[in-house]
Design an enzyme around this catalytic site. Structure first.
Site, PDB file in Angstrom:
ATOM      1  N   GLY A 189      58.615  22.139  80.558  1.00  0.00           N
ATOM      2  CA  GLY A 189      58.395  22.277  79.123  1.00  0.00           C
ATOM      3  C   GLY A 189      59.510  21.547  78.390  1.00  0.00           C
ATOM      4  N   VAL A 244      56.887  28.515  91.331  1.00  0.00           N
ATOM      5  CA  VAL A 244      58.072  29.002  92.060  1.00  0.00           C
ATOM      6  C   VAL A 244      57.880  30.479  92.383  1.00  0.00           C
ATOM      7  CG1 VAL A 244      60.538  29.469  91.881  1.00  0.00           C
ATOM      8  CG2 VAL A 244      59.628  27.259  91.168  1.00  0.00           C
ATOM      9  N   ALA A 275      63.551  27.528  82.967  1.00  0.00           N
ATOM     10  CA  ALA A 275      63.130  27.216  81.587  1.00  0.00           C
ATOM     11  C   ALA A 275      61.623  27.407  81.497  1.00  0.00           C
ATOM     12  CB  ALA A 275      63.531  25.783  81.233  1.00  0.00           C
ATOM     13  N   VAL A 276      61.213  28.683  81.581  1.00  0.00           N
ATOM     14  CA  VAL A 276      59.780  28.990  81.649  1.00  0.00           C
ATOM     15  C   VAL A 276      59.265  29.615  80.342  1.00  0.00           C
ATOM     16  CG1 VAL A 276      59.722  29.202  84.163  1.00  0.00           C
ATOM     17  CG2 VAL A 276      60.289  31.212  82.782  1.00  0.00           C
ATOM     18  N   GLY A 277      59.945  29.337  79.262  1.00  0.00           N
ATOM     19  CA  GLY A 277      59.497  29.841  77.970  1.00  0.00           C
ATOM     20  C   GLY A 277      60.414  30.926  77.430  1.00  0.00           C
ATOM     21  N   ALA A 326      63.023  25.834  65.130  1.00  0.00           N
ATOM     22  CA  ALA A 326      64.005  26.216  64.122  1.00  0.00           C
ATOM     23  C   ALA A 326      63.469  25.982  62.709  1.00  0.00           C
ATOM     24  CB  ALA A 326      65.280  25.409  64.338  1.00  0.00           C
ATOM     25  N   HIS A 450      61.524  -4.642  56.375  1.00  0.00           N
ATOM     26  CA  HIS A 450      61.460  -5.488  57.569  1.00  0.00           C
ATOM     27  C   HIS A 450      62.846  -6.002  57.906  1.00  0.00           C
ATOM     28  CE1 HIS A 450      60.019  -8.372  60.489  1.00  0.00           C
ATOM     29  NE2 HIS A 450      60.811  -9.272  59.921  1.00  0.00           N
TER      30      HIS A 450
HETATM   31  P1  FAD Z   1      67.391  32.846  66.756  1.00  0.00           P
HETATM   32  O1  FAD Z   1      67.951  31.507  66.527  1.00  0.00           O
HETATM   33  O2  FAD Z   1      67.145  33.290  68.153  1.00  0.00           O
HETATM   34  O3  FAD Z   1      68.376  33.867  66.022  1.00  0.00           O
HETATM   35  C1  FAD Z   1      68.199  35.236  66.055  1.00  0.00           C
HETATM   36  C2  FAD Z   1      69.550  35.888  65.883  1.00  0.00           C
HETATM   37  O4  FAD Z   1      69.346  37.276  65.714  1.00  0.00           O
HETATM   38  C3  FAD Z   1      70.471  35.751  67.088  1.00  0.00           C
HETATM   39  O5  FAD Z   1      71.753  35.354  66.676  1.00  0.00           O
HETATM   40  C4  FAD Z   1      70.502  37.142  67.697  1.00  0.00           C
HETATM   41  O6  FAD Z   1      71.739  37.426  68.333  1.00  0.00           O
HETATM   42  C5  FAD Z   1      70.314  37.996  66.465  1.00  0.00           C
HETATM   43  N1  FAD Z   1      69.769  39.323  66.727  1.00  0.00           N
HETATM   44  C6  FAD Z   1      68.668  39.658  67.452  1.00  0.00           C
HETATM   45  N2  FAD Z   1      68.453  40.991  67.384  1.00  0.00           N
HETATM   46  C7  FAD Z   1      69.425  41.491  66.595  1.00  0.00           C
HETATM   47  C8  FAD Z   1      69.728  42.793  66.151  1.00  0.00           C
HETATM   48  N3  FAD Z   1      68.981  43.847  66.479  1.00  0.00           N
HETATM   49  N4  FAD Z   1      70.829  42.967  65.383  1.00  0.00           N
HETATM   50  C9  FAD Z   1      71.610  41.918  65.008  1.00  0.00           C
HETATM   51  N5  FAD Z   1      71.351  40.661  65.400  1.00  0.00           N
HETATM   52  C10 FAD Z   1      70.270  40.454  66.176  1.00  0.00           C
HETATM   53  N6  FAD Z   1      64.009  24.239  68.084  1.00  0.00           N
HETATM   54  C11 FAD Z   1      63.862  23.131  67.330  1.00  0.00           C
HETATM   55  O7  FAD Z   1      63.208  23.178  66.281  1.00  0.00           O
HETATM   56  N7  FAD Z   1      64.436  21.934  67.708  1.00  0.00           N
HETATM   57  C12 FAD Z   1      65.157  21.823  68.846  1.00  0.00           C
HETATM   58  O8  FAD Z   1      65.657  20.748  69.161  1.00  0.00           O
HETATM   59  C13 FAD Z   1      65.326  22.974  69.661  1.00  0.00           C
HETATM   60  N8  FAD Z   1      66.061  22.915  70.790  1.00  0.00           N
HETATM   61  C14 FAD Z   1      66.254  24.048  71.536  1.00  0.00           C
HETATM   62  C15 FAD Z   1      67.000  23.960  72.704  1.00  0.00           C
HETATM   63  C16 FAD Z   1      67.218  25.086  73.477  1.00  0.00           C
HETATM   64  C17 FAD Z   1      68.038  24.979  74.738  1.00  0.00           C
HETATM   65  C18 FAD Z   1      66.683  26.329  73.059  1.00  0.00           C
HETATM   66  C19 FAD Z   1      66.931  27.570  73.857  1.00  0.00           C
HETATM   67  C20 FAD Z   1      65.919  26.431  71.904  1.00  0.00           C
HETATM   68  C21 FAD Z   1      65.697  25.285  71.140  1.00  0.00           C
HETATM   69  N9  FAD Z   1      64.920  25.327  69.973  1.00  0.00           N
HETATM   70  C22 FAD Z   1      64.739  24.187  69.231  1.00  0.00           C
HETATM   71  C23 FAD Z   1      64.296  26.570  69.495  1.00  0.00           C
HETATM   72  C24 FAD Z   1      65.148  27.177  68.365  1.00  0.00           C
HETATM   73  O9  FAD Z   1      66.451  27.426  68.854  1.00  0.00           O
HETATM   74  C25 FAD Z   1      64.511  28.470  67.890  1.00  0.00           C
HETATM   75  O10 FAD Z   1      63.184  28.211  67.479  1.00  0.00           O
HETATM   76  C26 FAD Z   1      65.283  29.031  66.691  1.00  0.00           C
HETATM   77  O11 FAD Z   1      66.621  29.281  67.027  1.00  0.00           O
HETATM   78  C27 FAD Z   1      64.625  30.318  66.208  1.00  0.00           C
HETATM   79  O12 FAD Z   1      65.316  30.784  65.090  1.00  0.00           O
HETATM   80  P2  FAD Z   1      65.371  32.343  64.727  1.00  0.00           P
HETATM   81  O13 FAD Z   1      66.301  32.455  63.588  1.00  0.00           O
HETATM   82  O14 FAD Z   1      64.002  32.868  64.622  1.00  0.00           O
HETATM   83  O15 FAD Z   1      66.008  33.043  66.009  1.00  0.00           O
HETATM   84  P1  NAD Z   2      57.948  25.881  77.250  1.00  0.00           P
HETATM   85  O1  NAD Z   2      56.880  26.842  76.930  1.00  0.00           O
HETATM   86  O2  NAD Z   2      58.066  24.626  76.465  1.00  0.00           O
HETATM   87  O3  NAD Z   2      57.809  25.427  78.780  1.00  0.00           O
HETATM   88  C1  NAD Z   2      57.825  26.334  79.841  1.00  0.00           C
HETATM   89  C2  NAD Z   2      57.073  25.717  81.012  1.00  0.00           C
HETATM   90  O4  NAD Z   2      57.316  26.513  82.173  1.00  0.00           O
HETATM   91  C3  NAD Z   2      55.569  25.705  80.799  1.00  0.00           C
HETATM   92  O5  NAD Z   2      55.101  24.384  80.973  1.00  0.00           O
HETATM   93  C4  NAD Z   2      55.048  26.673  81.853  1.00  0.00           C
HETATM   94  O6  NAD Z   2      53.785  26.298  82.366  1.00  0.00           O
HETATM   95  C5  NAD Z   2      56.124  26.585  82.917  1.00  0.00           C
HETATM   96  N1  NAD Z   2      56.202  27.764  83.814  1.00  0.00           N
HETATM   97  C6  NAD Z   2      56.158  29.071  83.456  1.00  0.00           C
HETATM   98  N2  NAD Z   2      56.322  29.853  84.547  1.00  0.00           N
HETATM   99  C7  NAD Z   2      56.490  29.018  85.617  1.00  0.00           C
HETATM  100  C8  NAD Z   2      56.725  29.213  87.019  1.00  0.00           C
HETATM  101  N3  NAD Z   2      56.835  30.438  87.544  1.00  0.00           N
HETATM  102  N4  NAD Z   2      56.852  28.129  87.812  1.00  0.00           N
HETATM  103  C9  NAD Z   2      56.746  26.887  87.282  1.00  0.00           C
HETATM  104  N5  NAD Z   2      56.527  26.642  85.967  1.00  0.00           N
HETATM  105  C10 NAD Z   2      56.416  27.687  85.136  1.00  0.00           C
HETATM  106  O7  NAD Z   2      59.294  26.732  77.213  1.00  0.00           O
HETATM  107  P2  NAD Z   2      60.822  26.284  77.243  1.00  0.00           P
HETATM  108  O8  NAD Z   2      60.962  24.884  77.697  1.00  0.00           O
HETATM  109  O9  NAD Z   2      61.524  27.377  77.975  1.00  0.00           O
HETATM  110  O10 NAD Z   2      61.193  26.362  75.716  1.00  0.00           O
HETATM  111  C11 NAD Z   2      61.072  27.602  75.010  1.00  0.00           C
HETATM  112  C12 NAD Z   2      60.813  27.369  73.554  1.00  0.00           C
HETATM  113  O11 NAD Z   2      61.944  26.786  72.935  1.00  0.00           O
HETATM  114  C13 NAD Z   2      59.632  26.451  73.338  1.00  0.00           C
HETATM  115  O12 NAD Z   2      58.581  27.225  72.803  1.00  0.00           O
HETATM  116  C14 NAD Z   2      60.082  25.438  72.341  1.00  0.00           C
HETATM  117  O13 NAD Z   2      59.297  25.522  71.171  1.00  0.00           O
HETATM  118  C15 NAD Z   2      61.528  25.804  72.011  1.00  0.00           C
HETATM  119  N6  NAD Z   2      62.336  24.583  72.188  1.00  0.00           N
HETATM  120  C16 NAD Z   2      62.099  23.540  71.349  1.00  0.00           C
HETATM  121  C17 NAD Z   2      62.798  22.359  71.523  1.00  0.00           C
HETATM  122  C18 NAD Z   2      62.508  21.207  70.621  1.00  0.00           C
HETATM  123  O14 NAD Z   2      61.906  21.425  69.578  1.00  0.00           O
HETATM  124  N7  NAD Z   2      62.926  19.997  70.964  1.00  0.00           N
HETATM  125  C19 NAD Z   2      63.714  22.231  72.548  1.00  0.00           C
HETATM  126  C20 NAD Z   2      63.904  23.296  73.395  1.00  0.00           C
HETATM  127  C21 NAD Z   2      63.209  24.487  73.194  1.00  0.00           C
END
Ligand code: FAD
Ligand code: NAD
Length: 473
Positions: A189, A244, A275-277, A326, A450
Site C-alpha cells: 500500500g 504473510v 504496513a497493512v493499513g 491529512a 513554456h
Molecule cells: P492523527 O494525525 O492520528 O492525530 C490524532 C492525535 O490524537 C494523535 O496525536 C493522538 O496521540 C491523539 N489522541 C488520540 N486519542 C487521544 C485521546 N483520547 N486523548 C488525547 N489525545 C488523543 N497523509 C497524507 O495526506 N499525506 C501523506 O503523505 C501521508 N503520509 C503518511 C505516512 C505515514 C508513515 C503514515 C503513518 C501516515 C501518513 N499519512 C499521510 C496519513 C496521515 O498521517 C493521517 O491521515 C493524518 O495524520 C490523520 O490526521 P488526524 O488528525 O485525523 O489524526
Molecule cells: P494501505 O491500506 O494503503 O495498504 C495496506 C496494504 O496491505 C493493502 O494493499 C492490503 O491488501 C495489504 N495487506 C493487508 N494485510 C496483509 C497481509 N496479511 N499480508 C499481505 N498484505 C496485506 O495501508 P498503509 O500503507 O498501511 O497506509 C495506511 C493509511 O495511511 C492509508 O489509508 C493511507 O491513506 C495513509 N497514508 C497516506 C500516504 C499518502 O497520502 N502519501 C502515505 C502513507 C500513508
C-alpha cells in the site's frame, strides 16, 4: 467545577489542530488536548502526520532521492564523483529536526491564536464534559461543542508481533539507524511503497508481500501497471496474492512465512516492516455513557456533516469514515468550525487529491477508468507522455504520463491521473478545475508557461478532443 469552553478538541493531528485554530479564529474559546509524546518524552503537537507520518516520511524520501539520483541520474548530466556515501544517523537527525520545527510551530500557532493546549488523554463523558488525565492529575473541562479528532493507529496482524527493533510498524520504519541488508515489507500500500522505496534507494534488498492480486487497487489500473513496472526496475520485489502467515525473530533476524496459492515459503530478513493499513483510534476516548456510537469498523459514526450521534459532538479525520489523509481531516476541521459558528462547511470527497510519494509519484483525483466503466459512464480519455514534454526532457525526467478523463457528452472533468516525479504538484491544477466544475476544454484553453511540466497536463486536456499539438492524436 469544570472550566468551560466554547469548543474542546480531543487530538491535535492535522484534523484537530486545524479545527482548533479555525475555531479560535472565529472567536470561540478553544481548548485542545493531545497525548502524543515526541522522542524527548515531551508533548509534540501535530499528531501522526507531523510526528510519525506525512512529514518524516517525505523527509526520508527526499534525502534518499538525492542519494539515488547521485548514483543513477547524475552521470547523464556529466556529473561524476568517486564515492557517494550515506550517513543514516545524519539523515534521521535531519528528519527529526524538521519534525521538531513543525510540531513546535503548531505550539506557537496555538499561542498566537489563543488556543489553550493541554498534554494528556481526553475522554468524553456525558453532557459534553471531557475528562483529562495527565501523569500528575485528572480534571474535567466542558465544551459547548466537542470535536473528536483522535486519528488512527497501525493495524496489527496475527502472529506478527511488533518490537520496533526487528519487526517495525509505521513509526519504527522511520527510525532505522542503519541500512538493513534485507528488508521485508508486508503490504504494497502507500506506506509499504513509500518506506520500501526509502530503504531500497539506500541499497536494501526489499521484498514486498501483498495479499491482494491487484497492485494498488484504488489507483487507475493503467497507471498502477506503469508504476509497478517502474518499481520492479528499481528493484522492489513485489509479490502479489501473497499472504504473510507469521513472522518470528530468530538469532537477530526475522523469519517470515508467506503463502501463495496454498504454497508456503520461508524468507529471512534483517528487518520487517508491517504496513497493512490503519484503524480509527478510540482507545480511552469514550465513556460508556457518553452516547457516541461507533460503526462496525470501530470508527466514530458521523453523518456527512461530521455530526456524531450526540448533539454538538463532532468527529473528524482518520477516526471517522472516508480516506485517511491529512488534508481530508484538516478540511473537515475547517468545515466543522464553520458549521459551529452558523456558516457552511463543505468537503467534496470526489475532489480530494491522492498522492503516493514514490518516484515516479502517483497522483490522482476523481474517478478511475475502472470506476467510470463500472458506473456505466460514457467518458473520453486524453493522455500525454512526459517523454514528449520539453521540460521533462531537459530535466531527464521523462518517466510517466498524464491521463485526463472527461464526460463524453458534457466534457466535464471526471478524473485525472498523473505518474511523474512531480505528479503531486502537477495534479493540483486539475483539482482546482474540478472543484469549479470545469471541463477538459477549460484546461486546454488556459495558457501554460513554456517550458513547464504542466504543459503535459495542458496537452492531455487537448488530447481529450484529439487536438494535442505535440503528439499524434
Ligand atoms: P492523527 O494525525 O492520528 O492525530 C490524532 C492525535 O490524537 C494523535 O496525536 C493522538 O496521540 C491523539 N489522541 C488520540 N486519542 C487521544 C485521546 N483520547 N486523548 C488525547 N489525545 C488523543 N497523509 C497524507 O495526506 N499525506 C501523506 O503523505 C501521508 N503520509 C503518511 C505516512 C505515514 C508513515 C503514515 C503513518 C501516515 C501518513 N499519512 C499521510 C496519513 C496521515 O498521517 C493521517 O491521515 C493524518 O495524520 C490523520 O490526521 P488526524 O488528525 O485525523 O489524526
Ligand atoms: P494501505 O491500506 O494503503 O495498504 C495496506 C496494504 O496491505 C493493502 O494493499 C492490503 O491488501 C495489504 N495487506 C493487508 N494485510 C496483509 C497481509 N496479511 N499480508 C499481505 N498484505 C496485506 O495501508 P498503509 O500503507 O498501511 O497506509 C495506511 C493509511 O495511511 C492509508 O489509508 C493511507 O491513506 C495513509 N497514508 C497516506 C500516504 C499518502 O497520502 N502519501 C502515505 C502513507 C500513508
Amino acid at each position: 467545577m469544570s472550566k468551560e469552553y466554547d469548543v474542546v478538541v480531543i487530538g491535535a493531528g492535522p484534523a484537530g489542530y486545524v479545527a482548533a485554530i479555525r475555531c479560535a479564529q472565529l472567536g470561540l474559546k478553544t481548548f485542545c488536548v493531545d497525548r502524543f509524546k515526541g522522542k524527548d518524552g515531551k508533548q509534540a503537537l501535530g499528531g501522526t502526520c507531523l510526528n510519525i507520518g506525512c512529514i518524516p516520511s517525505k523527509a526520508l524520501l527526499d534525502s534518499t532521492k538525492h542519494y539515488h539520483h547521485m548514483n543513477h541520474e547524475y552521470a547523464s548530466h556529466g556529473i561524476s564523483f568517486d564515492d557517494a556515501k550515506i550517513d543514516v544517523p545524519t539523515m534521521i537527525g535531519r528528519k527529526d529536526r524538521i519534525v521538531k520545527q513543525l510540531t513546535g510551530g503548531i505550539a506557537q500557532l496555538f499561542k498566537a491564536n489563543k488556543v489553550e493546549a493541554a498534554f494528556g488523554s481526553g475522554k468524553l463523558l456525558k453532557d459534553n464534559v471531557v475528562e483529562i488525565t495527565t501523569e500528575e492529575e485528572t480534571y474535567t473541562v466542558k465544551g459547548k461543542h466537542v470535536i473528536l479528532a483522535s486519528g488512527s493507529v497501525p493495524i496489527s496482524i496475527p502472529n506478527v508481533e511488533i518490537d520496533n527493533e526487528h519487526i517495525l510498524d509505521n513509526a519504527g520504519g522511520l527510525d532505522v539507524n542503519a541500512v538493513p541488508e534485507k528488508l521485508g515489507v508486508i503490504g504494497a500500500g502507500v506506506i509499504g511503497l513509500e518506506l520500501g522505496s526509502v530503504w531500497n534507494r539506500l541499497g536494501s534488498e526489499v521484498t514486498v508481500f501483498e495479499a491482494m492480486d491487484t497492485f494498488l487497487g484504488a489507483c487507475d489500473q493503467g497507471m498502477a501497471k506503469m508504476a509497478h513496472r517502474e518499481f520492479k526496475k528499481q528493484g522492489l520485489d513485489i509479490h502479489l496474492s501473497t499472504f504473510v502467515k507469521s513472522a518470528e525473530i530468530k538469532d537477530g533476524k526475522v523469519e517470515v512465512v508467506s503463502e501463495k496459492n496454498g504454497e508456503k515459503t520461508t524468507t529471512v530478513f534483517d528487518k520487517l516492516l508491517v504496513a497493512v493499513g490503519r484503524r480509527a483510534e478510540t482507545e480511552g476516548l469514550l465513556s460508556d455513557d457518553c452516547g457516541v456510537k461507533l460503526t462496525d469498523r470501530g470508527q466514530i459514526e458521523v453523518d456527512d456533516q461530521c455530526r456524531t450521534s450526540v448533539p454538538n459532538v463532532w468527529g473528524i479525520g482518520d477516526a471517522v469514515r472516508g480516506p485517511m489523509l491529512a488534508h481530508k481531516g484538516s478540511e473537515e476541521g475547517v468545515a466543522v468550525a464553520a458549521r459551529i459558528t452558523g456558516g457552511h462547511g463543505h468537503v467534496d470527497f470526489n475532489t480530494i487529491p491522492w498522492v503516493i510519494y514514490t518516484e515516479p509519484e502517483i497522483a490522482w483525483v476523481g474517478k478511475t477508468e475502472e470506476q467510470l466503466k463500472e458506473a456505466g459512464v460514457d467518458y473520453k480519455v486524453g493522455s500525454f507522455p512526459f517523454a514528449a514534454n520539453g521540460r521533462a526532457l531537459a530535466m531527464n525526467s521523462t518517466t510517466g504520463m498524464v491521463k485526463i478523463l472527461a464526460d463524453a457528452e458534457t466534457d466535464e472533468l471526471l478524473g485525472a491521473h498523473i505518474l511523474h516525479a512531480h505528479a503531486s504538484d502537477l495534479l493540483q491544477e486539475v483539482v482546482v478545475a474540478m472543484e469549479f466544475k470545469g471541463c477538459a476544454e477549460d484546461l486546454a484553453s488556459i495558457v501554460h508557461g513554456h517550458p513547464t511540466l504542466s504543459e503535459a497536463v495542458f496537452e492531455a486536456a487537448m488530447n481529450v478532443d484529439k487536438k494535442a499539438i505535440h503528439r499524434a492524436n
